[in-house]
Design a protein around this motif. Sequence first.
Motif, mmCIF file in Angstrom:
data_model
loop_
_atom_site.group_PDB
_atom_site.id
_atom_site.type_symbol
_atom_site.label_atom_id
_atom_site.label_comp_id
_atom_site.label_asym_id
_atom_site.label_seq_id
_atom_site.Cartn_x
_atom_site.Cartn_y
_atom_site.Cartn_z
ATOM 1 N N ARG A 143 0.858 -1.193 0.000
ATOM 2 C CA ARG A 143 0.000 0.000 0.000
ATOM 3 C C ARG A 143 0.887 1.233 0.000
ATOM 4 N N SER A 202 0.783 5.500 -0.107
ATOM 5 C CA SER A 202 -0.075 6.669 0.107
ATOM 6 C C SER A 202 0.684 7.931 -0.280
ATOM 7 N N LEU A 256 -4.260 6.796 -2.742
ATOM 8 C CA LEU A 256 -3.882 5.508 -2.188
ATOM 9 C C LEU A 256 -3.830 4.486 -3.310
ATOM 10 N N ARG A 257 -2.772 3.683 -3.330
ATOM 11 C CA ARG A 257 -2.655 2.588 -4.297
ATOM 12 C C ARG A 257 -2.349 1.313 -3.537
ATOM 13 N N GLU A 258 -3.033 0.240 -3.892
ATOM 14 C CA GLU A 258 -2.796 -1.062 -3.274
ATOM 15 C C GLU A 258 -2.643 -2.104 -4.359
ATOM 16 N N SER A 266 -5.990 -3.192 -6.382
ATOM 17 C CA SER A 266 -7.259 -2.673 -5.867
ATOM 18 C C SER A 266 -7.621 -1.485 -6.742
ATOM 19 N N TRP A 277 -13.260 -5.008 -1.439
ATOM 20 C CA TRP A 277 -12.178 -4.780 -2.389
ATOM 21 C C TRP A 277 -12.604 -5.280 -3.747
#
Length: 185
Positions: A58, A60, A103-105, A160, A178
């Motif tokens: 994750r 941010s 945010l990247r997951e 995600s 998700w």
Amino acid sequence: MGAISSERETKEVVPPSYTMTQETPLSTIRYCPGNHSKYCYVFSSEHGVQKDSAYLVRASFWAGSALPYATISPNLVKFDLLIYTDLWDEITISLPQIYKEELREISIIAIRDSIDVCLAGNSTGKDIPFISSLVLRPLGQDFSYVDHMVNRTGKRPLMSVQKINYGAPSSQTFIRLWILVERER
């Protein structure tokens, strides 16, 4: 965060309003003003990374009202986020950021005993990259999407693309669903 492979600078920023009562990594940005093609954070076996194990990564991004450097386009910053040498996503952030961080997951299967998360920008015609927080979490093999990655996608990562809060009883309660998509290598 893991170790970064080249120089970086930091700047304190005012975190998003919803974090004001908590200590948060969103109060500092780490940016890379040099001329390297990429800047990498490396999670290694010292951080518990094992080849063929599943992890959630994750990242941010919170700049707040302004960045401490000029961008190519006014009020907009663009740079790339990579896993190993593969493009994970292009980060595009309008400034000032108003309410919530970008945010990247991504869920991945480690291809070796380390995971490289890299930022690329200023030497590729994009802006100086920055990051606020980087988290690595191991995922159990019993998660259905980990089984999907291992047995149905050839171990390709899953990104995600959206988190949705459905019917939480209060603003302090979060229920997450998700939605994951396969990321081609």
